[in-house]
Write a protein that holds these residues in place. Structure first.
Motif, PDB file in Angstrom:
ATOM      1  N   GLY A 192       0.412  -1.134  -0.145  1.00 29.73           N
ATOM      2  CA  GLY A 192       0.013  -0.368   0.109  1.00 29.73           C
ATOM      3  C   GLY A 192       0.789   1.345  -0.167  1.00 29.73           C
ATOM      4  O   GLY A 192       0.545   2.234  -0.465  1.00 29.73           O
ATOM      5  N   ARG A 193       2.339   1.050   0.476  1.00 24.68           N
ATOM      6  CA  ARG A 193       2.815   2.570   0.053  1.00 24.68           C
ATOM      7  C   ARG A 193       4.200   2.277  -0.667  1.00 24.68           C
ATOM      8  O   ARG A 193       4.454   3.478  -1.265  1.00 24.68           O
ATOM      9  N   PHE A 194       4.078   1.326  -0.962  1.00 21.16           N
ATOM     10  CA  PHE A 194       5.830   0.506  -2.104  1.00 21.16           C
ATOM     11  C   PHE A 194       5.029   0.043  -3.597  1.00 21.16           C
ATOM     12  O   PHE A 194       3.977  -0.597  -3.493  1.00 21.16           O
ATOM     13  N   THR A 195       4.922   1.092  -4.660  1.00 19.13           N
ATOM     14  CA  THR A 195       5.162  -0.218  -6.077  1.00 19.13           C
ATOM     15  C   THR A 195       6.563  -0.572  -6.941  1.00 19.13           C
ATOM     16  O   THR A 195       7.062   0.385  -6.976  1.00 19.13           O
ATOM     17  N   ILE A 196       6.803  -1.589  -6.698  1.00 25.27           N
ATOM     18  CA  ILE A 196       7.285  -2.242  -8.391  1.00 25.27           C
ATOM     19  C   ILE A 196       6.814  -2.181  -9.304  1.00 25.27           C
ATOM     20  O   ILE A 196       5.712  -3.194  -9.391  1.00 25.27           O
ATOM     21  N   SER A 197       7.760  -1.506 -10.369  1.00 29.76           N
ATOM     22  CA  SER A 197       7.391  -1.606 -11.914  1.00 29.76           C
ATOM     23  C   SER A 197       8.795  -2.405 -12.407  1.00 29.76           C
ATOM     24  O   SER A 197       9.455  -2.139 -11.619  1.00 29.76           O
ATOM     25  N   GLN A 198       8.360  -2.938 -13.876  1.00 26.04           N
ATOM     26  CA  GLN A 198       9.404  -3.635 -14.975  1.00 26.04           C
ATOM     27  C   GLN A 198       9.453  -3.099 -16.078  1.00 26.04           C
ATOM     28  O   GLN A 198       8.129  -3.087 -16.273  1.00 26.04           O
ATOM     29  N   ASP A 199       9.864  -2.690 -16.814  1.00 23.88           N
ATOM     30  CA  ASP A 199      10.477  -1.933 -17.991  1.00 23.88           C
ATOM     31  C   ASP A 199       9.760  -3.494 -18.797  1.00 23.88           C
ATOM     32  O   ASP A 199      10.142  -4.472 -17.841  1.00 23.88           O
ATOM     33  N   ALA A 200       9.233  -2.928 -20.346  1.00 24.22           N
ATOM     34  CA  ALA A 200       9.033  -3.900 -21.157  1.00 24.22           C
ATOM     35  C   ALA A 200       9.154  -5.212 -20.900  1.00 24.22           C
ATOM     36  O   ALA A 200       9.416  -6.595 -21.807  1.00 24.22           O
ATOM     37  N   ALA A 201      11.386  -4.488 -21.436  1.00 23.02           N
ATOM     38  CA  ALA A 201      12.349  -5.864 -21.829  1.00 23.02           C
ATOM     39  C   ALA A 201      12.525  -6.517 -19.876  1.00 23.02           C
ATOM     40  O   ALA A 201      13.274  -7.533 -20.611  1.00 23.02           O
ATOM     41  N   LYS A 202      12.081  -6.389 -18.882  1.00 18.48           N
ATOM     42  CA  LYS A 202      12.399  -7.024 -18.376  1.00 18.48           C
ATOM     43  C   LYS A 202      13.575  -6.918 -17.485  1.00 18.48           C
ATOM     44  O   LYS A 202      14.276  -8.267 -17.319  1.00 18.48           O
ATOM     45  N   ARG A 203      14.619  -6.069 -17.322  1.00 16.78           N
ATOM     46  CA  ARG A 203      15.676  -5.678 -17.372  1.00 16.78           C
ATOM     47  C   ARG A 203      15.580  -4.309 -16.356  1.00 16.78           C
ATOM     48  O   ARG A 203      17.157  -4.333 -16.366  1.00 16.78           O
ATOM     49  N   ALA A 204      15.025  -4.184 -15.978  1.00 18.94           N
ATOM     50  CA  ALA A 204      15.119  -2.501 -15.473  1.00 18.94           C
ATOM     51  C   ALA A 204      13.964  -2.463 -14.428  1.00 18.94           C
ATOM     52  O   ALA A 204      13.026  -3.116 -14.804  1.00 18.94           O
ATOM     53  N   VAL A 205      14.040  -1.892 -12.628  1.00 16.20           N
ATOM     54  CA  VAL A 205      12.774  -2.435 -12.038  1.00 16.20           C
ATOM     55  C   VAL A 205      12.878  -0.527 -11.692  1.00 16.20           C
ATOM     56  O   VAL A 205      14.345  -0.559 -10.631  1.00 16.20           O
ATOM     57  N   THR A 206      11.572  -0.660 -11.403  1.00 19.75           N
ATOM     58  CA  THR A 206      11.671   0.663 -10.140  1.00 19.75           C
ATOM     59  C   THR A 206      10.755   0.601  -8.806  1.00 19.75           C
ATOM     60  O   THR A 206       9.652  -0.618  -9.291  1.00 19.75           O
ATOM     61  N   LEU A 207      11.539   0.952  -7.773  1.00 21.10           N
ATOM     62  CA  LEU A 207      10.756   0.894  -6.503  1.00 21.10           C
ATOM     63  C   LEU A 207      10.103   1.986  -5.998  1.00 21.10           C
ATOM     64  O   LEU A 207      10.762   3.537  -6.029  1.00 21.10           O
TER      65      LEU A 207
END
Length: 121
Positions: A64-79
């Motif tokens: 509920g506080r953090f959100t993880i996402s990944q790029d389409a190539a699945k080689r980078a992630v953001t928190l």
């Protein structure tokens, strides 16, 4: 050779936000599962979040506080970390595993050097 490079750590006041990023180089094939753990001297290492085959998973403490996402190539992630509290102070480390990846982030093969997040009250 797989390498993970993290960025975005720093200091923030309680209630603030920070965004961590991690880029994986050397990943072949369809991409990687990626995620984050954090470590403090008192709590040791704990799971924060991961994304696997497009599905995110979170520790209860950050849901509920953090959100993880990944790029389409699945080689980078953001928190994206919102509403941070002093309890979130830790060294955050990015982890990755080539697909197919195992269930537990603890067994993944690739780890970044870590980035410090400090939250002051």
């Amino acid at each position: 050779q797989v390498q993970l490079v993290e960025s975005g750590g720093g200091s923030v006041q309680a209630g603030g936000s920070l965004t961590l990023s991690c880029v994986a180089s050397g990943i072949t094939g369809s991409g990687a599962c990626m995620g984050w753990v954090r470590q403090t001297p008192i709590k040791g290492r704990e799971f924060v979040a991961l994304i696997k085959y497009g599905k995110p998973y979170y520790a209860d403490s950050v849901e509920g506080r953090f959100t993880i996402s990944q790029d389409a190539a699945k080689r980078a992630v953001t928190l994206q970390m919102n509403n941070l509290g002093p309890e979130d102070t830790a060294e955050y480390t990015c982890a990755a595993e080539r697909e197919p990846c195992g269930a537990s982030i603890e067994w993944w093969n690739y780890w970044g050097p870590g980035t410090q997040v400090t939250v002051s009250s």
